[in-house]
Enzyme design. Structure first.
Site, PDB file in Angstrom:
ATOM      1  CG  HIS A 147       1.090   6.107  -2.924  1.00 29.80           C
ATOM      2  ND1 HIS A 147       2.019   5.152  -3.288  1.00 29.80           N
ATOM      3  CD2 HIS A 147       0.680   5.784  -1.669  1.00 29.80           C
ATOM      4  CE1 HIS A 147       2.174   4.294  -2.294  1.00 29.80           C
ATOM      5  NE2 HIS A 147       1.378   4.656  -1.297  1.00 29.80           N
ATOM      6  CB  CYS A 148      -4.406   4.171  -3.603  1.00 29.64           C
ATOM      7  SG  CYS A 148      -5.927   3.816  -2.693  1.00 29.64           S
ATOM      8  N   PRO A 149      -3.397   5.437  -0.462  1.00 30.90           N
ATOM      9  CG  PRO A 149      -4.325   7.000   1.015  1.00 30.90           C
ATOM     10  CD  PRO A 149      -4.049   6.773  -0.438  1.00 30.90           C
ATOM     11  N   GLY A 152      -1.974   0.962  -0.624  1.00 33.37           N
ATOM     12  CA  GLY A 152      -0.546   0.892  -0.391  1.00 33.37           C
ATOM     13  C   GLY A 152       0.249   0.711  -1.661  1.00 33.37           C
TER      14      GLY A 152
END
Length: 293
Positions: A147-149, A152
């Site tokens: 999950h890429c912060p 998003g």
């Protein structure tokens, strides 16, 4: 608890997950977009037009083309369903196959390698191979990478290639503006004879963009190298982090050429959830929750 869905309500409007396709506008995505656009603005206004012995129009045009490509890839990564699996609305009747640690598991064989499938208590299904339940998005996602912060969104089966394209084009963009920014700093130093403090006083925007670009190059370069390696061995970041194939061969490894072809050029599978379809009249949220006790 049940949620009533009025006629005409779309699935994405009542989907229990947190990263509903086409409506995931999060802080990380906003900061990423703004940093790219501000970098472009500073470069075109304060640096490109001030360069000597160059064609400013050509320099700015290339910068704008790179910016457009980056934004397009960013939109694709965030708007495409990463590979969300359908949720079960019925109680599973499958008995535990490995209850020694209180979890439900069963085994499948893929290309001669035995893999364990974990039972998801939220979805009430045995997750497909290579999938994982993202705790941030609250969705089970096929071929989950991470999950890429900064975007998003989950990076997984259906948007991974666009994520790679985003990384590569963003890296090229920051290398491009870093090189011209350094050139402009060099010209300014020769013209005025001032040092670093003089540059900070006379053109702080150029120095700030140079430092930001330098940091972005190291960050994006590291990610690009890591994911290029993962692509070559047909492994996800999640699998690599957990050493999923330690002591056994990777059943998905098809050789470097085959792996690259599969990841980058194979036709994308259709989305398993039609988020634009009309939702059911009633959505039972309790069916989406793990059984109590």
């Amino acid at each position: 608890m049940e949620i009533n869905a009025a006629k005409g309500t779309r699935t994405y409007q009542v989907w229990p997950g947190n990263n509903v396709t086409l409506s995931s506008y999060q802080r990380g995505l906003f900061l990423t977009s703004v940093s790219i656009l501000i970098s472009t603005w500073i470069f075109t206004i304060y640096i490109a037009n001030d360069l000597q012995n160059t064609n400013p129009t050509l320099v700015i045009t290339i910068c704008l083309i790179l910016t457009i490509v980056i934004i397009v890839n960013l939109i694709l990564v965030t708007s495409i369903d990463p590979g969300i699996t359908p949720r079960s609305t019925q109680q599973s009747s499958i008995e535990d196959t490995d209850s020694s640690n209180g979890s439900r598991r069963k085994k499948v064989t893929i290309n001669g390698v035995q893999l364990k499938l974990k039972f998801c208590r939220i979805y009430r299904i045995f997750r497909p191979p290579r999938s994982c339940h993202c705790t941030i998005c609250d969705n089970c996602v096929e071929k989950f990478d991470h999950h890429c912060p900064w975007i998003g969104q989950c990076i997984a089966l259906r948007n991974y290639r666009f994520y790679l394209a985003f990384l590569i084009t963003a890296l090229m963009f920051f290398i491009y503006i870093f090189a011209f920014s350094c050139w402009r700093i060099h010209q300014r130093v020769l013209e005025s004879g001032t040092g670093l403090f003089g540059m900070l006083r006379n053109c702080p925007e150029t120095l700030a963009l140079t430092l930001f670009s330098f940091a972005a190059i190291w960050f994006l370069g590291g990610l690009a190298i890591f994911h290029s390696y993962l692509t070559a061995i047909n492994q996800t970041a999640y699998e690599n982090f957990r050493n999923s194939y330690e002591g056994s061969p990777n059943p998905y490894d098809k050789g470097i050429i085959g792996n690259i072809t599969e990841v980058l050029f194979a036709p994308l599978p259709p989305s398993r959830v039609d988020f634009r379809a009309e939702a059911m009249t009633r959505w039972n949220v309790e069916d989406e929750m793990p059984p109590l006790g």
